[in-house]
Design a protein around this motif. Structure first.
Motif, mmCIF file in Angstrom:
data_model
loop_
_atom_site.group_PDB
_atom_site.id
_atom_site.type_symbol
_atom_site.label_atom_id
_atom_site.label_comp_id
_atom_site.label_asym_id
_atom_site.label_seq_id
_atom_site.Cartn_x
_atom_site.Cartn_y
_atom_site.Cartn_z
ATOM 1 N N PRO A 28 37.730 50.075 35.306
ATOM 2 C CA PRO A 28 37.206 49.166 35.940
ATOM 3 C C PRO A 28 37.944 47.715 35.235
ATOM 4 O O PRO A 28 38.403 47.652 34.298
ATOM 5 C CB PRO A 28 36.006 49.067 35.843
ATOM 6 C CG PRO A 28 35.722 50.496 35.517
ATOM 7 C CD PRO A 28 36.726 50.945 34.847
ATOM 8 N N VAL A 29 38.068 46.720 36.279
ATOM 9 C CA VAL A 29 38.721 45.548 35.642
ATOM 10 C C VAL A 29 37.617 44.356 35.906
ATOM 11 O O VAL A 29 36.954 44.013 37.080
ATOM 12 C CB VAL A 29 39.960 45.271 36.564
ATOM 13 C CG1 VAL A 29 40.467 43.861 36.125
ATOM 14 C CG2 VAL A 29 40.843 46.403 36.514
ATOM 15 N N ALA A 30 37.505 43.308 34.917
ATOM 16 C CA ALA A 30 36.887 42.368 34.894
ATOM 17 C C ALA A 30 37.555 41.226 35.653
ATOM 18 O O ALA A 30 38.761 40.735 35.401
ATOM 19 C CB ALA A 30 36.335 41.771 33.510
ATOM 20 N N PHE A 31 37.040 40.499 36.719
ATOM 21 C CA PHE A 31 37.672 39.548 37.400
ATOM 22 C C PHE A 31 36.805 38.359 37.675
ATOM 23 O O PHE A 31 35.827 38.286 37.838
ATOM 24 C CB PHE A 31 37.586 40.254 38.940
ATOM 25 C CG PHE A 31 38.118 39.278 40.320
ATOM 26 C CD1 PHE A 31 38.998 38.025 39.709
ATOM 27 C CD2 PHE A 31 37.580 39.393 41.379
ATOM 28 C CE1 PHE A 31 39.357 37.162 40.903
ATOM 29 C CE2 PHE A 31 37.914 38.408 42.276
ATOM 30 C CZ PHE A 31 38.820 37.527 41.993
ATOM 31 N N GLY B 276 41.737 31.978 38.656
ATOM 32 C CA GLY B 276 40.959 32.821 37.618
ATOM 33 C C GLY B 276 41.879 33.758 37.058
ATOM 34 O O GLY B 276 42.886 33.403 36.704
ATOM 35 N N GLY B 277 41.292 34.907 37.041
ATOM 36 C CA GLY B 277 42.244 36.161 36.315
ATOM 37 C C GLY B 277 41.635 37.292 36.084
ATOM 38 O O GLY B 277 40.243 37.597 36.735
ATOM 39 N N PHE B 278 42.405 38.348 35.669
ATOM 40 C CA PHE B 278 41.676 39.669 35.552
ATOM 41 C C PHE B 278 41.749 40.032 34.156
ATOM 42 O O PHE B 278 42.988 39.895 33.511
ATOM 43 C CB PHE B 278 42.380 40.455 36.403
ATOM 44 C CG PHE B 278 42.172 40.102 37.956
ATOM 45 C CD1 PHE B 278 41.453 40.901 38.647
ATOM 46 C CD2 PHE B 278 43.067 39.171 38.507
ATOM 47 C CE1 PHE B 278 41.245 40.405 39.932
ATOM 48 C CE2 PHE B 278 42.760 38.879 39.757
ATOM 49 C CZ PHE B 278 42.010 39.699 40.818
ATOM 50 N N VAL B 279 40.945 40.959 33.588
ATOM 51 C CA VAL B 279 41.084 41.472 32.122
ATOM 52 C C VAL B 279 40.793 43.091 32.266
ATOM 53 O O VAL B 279 39.852 43.285 32.856
ATOM 54 C CB VAL B 279 40.017 40.807 31.259
ATOM 55 C CG1 VAL B 279 39.959 41.355 29.855
ATOM 56 C CG2 VAL B 279 40.277 39.460 31.113
#
Length: 224
Positions: free
Chosen positions: A153-156, A213-216
């Protein structure tokens, strides 16, 4: 990767392998949730600014549980979820402005992993405020496709939702699936937010967000 059928482009889908891991049962009300909810935190500040640690809790729990040979369809209990939320909050701790950058979350997750004696790899994909400086949308699709294909899963981070009204601004959520056309004209994300699964239009967000924003993405180096 795709072909046209009766004039319509087939969608490519990438998803984590087991969404059931995210089902949480409230022992008191018998209510079932999907993923954690920052409203469960005990203090008003945690509830207000705790979206970052909540998203990280979702991901850490999934990474821990997906490889467990003892995992069954028994639901995660809310009390256990809150305990992990509190543990992670000690490291993934909001500033006075919350956690308003991927870099801050990156460092906090790395510190948590070190404290837990876990080796972790992290990747970041930023969407800048300046439209002229933003990466190609196709590159974002590649980033998300890779993470989800690896069952991660990815943090958004959404700093401004633009015209995508199903997102809250200045807010972290957890990405669990992506469905998109190879030309990038369509892309849908399914996310965990507030204990529920929601679907958002990633193209609409990317084209209309004013602040970006971004993704981690992060995963254990060695399977646990």
């Amino acid at each position: 990767m795709w072909k046209e059928l009766r004039g319509e482009k087939l969608m490519i889908k990438r998803t984590i392998k087991n969404e059931t891991i995210f089902k949480i049962k409230d022992e008191d009300t018998q209510t079932t949730f999907y993923g954690c909810d920052q409203e469960w935190y005990p203090t008003s500040w945690q509830r207000r600014a705790g979206c970052g640690p909540t998203a990280v809790t979702n991901i850490i729990y999934y990474l821990k549980t997906r490889s467990s040979s003892g995992f069954s369809d028994h639901l995660w209990l809310k009390s256990g979820a809150l305990s992990l939320m509190e543990e992670i909050y000690q490291f993934v701790k909001p500033t006075l402005r919350g956690i308003p950058s991927t870099e801050l979350l990156y460092e906090d997750v790395r510190n948590y992993a070190e404290a837990m004696a876990q080796e972790i790899k992290l990747e970041v994909f930023n969407i800048s405020k300046s439209r002229s400086s933003r990466p190609q949308f196709q590159d974002l699709l590649i980033f998300l496709d890779k993470a989800l294909a690896n069952d991660t899963p990815v943090a958004f981070l959404n700093l401004d939702n633009g015209e995508e009204k199903r997102l809250d601004s200045w807010h972290w959520v957890t990405v669990i699936s992506l469905e998109y056309s190879a030309d990038g004209s369509r892309a849908l994300l399914r996310i965990l937010d507030g204990g529920h699964i929601k679907q958002i239009d990633l193209v609409q967000w990317f084209l209309t967000t004013k602040l970006g924003g971004g993704f981690v993405s992060f995963d254990y180096v060695h399977q646990q």
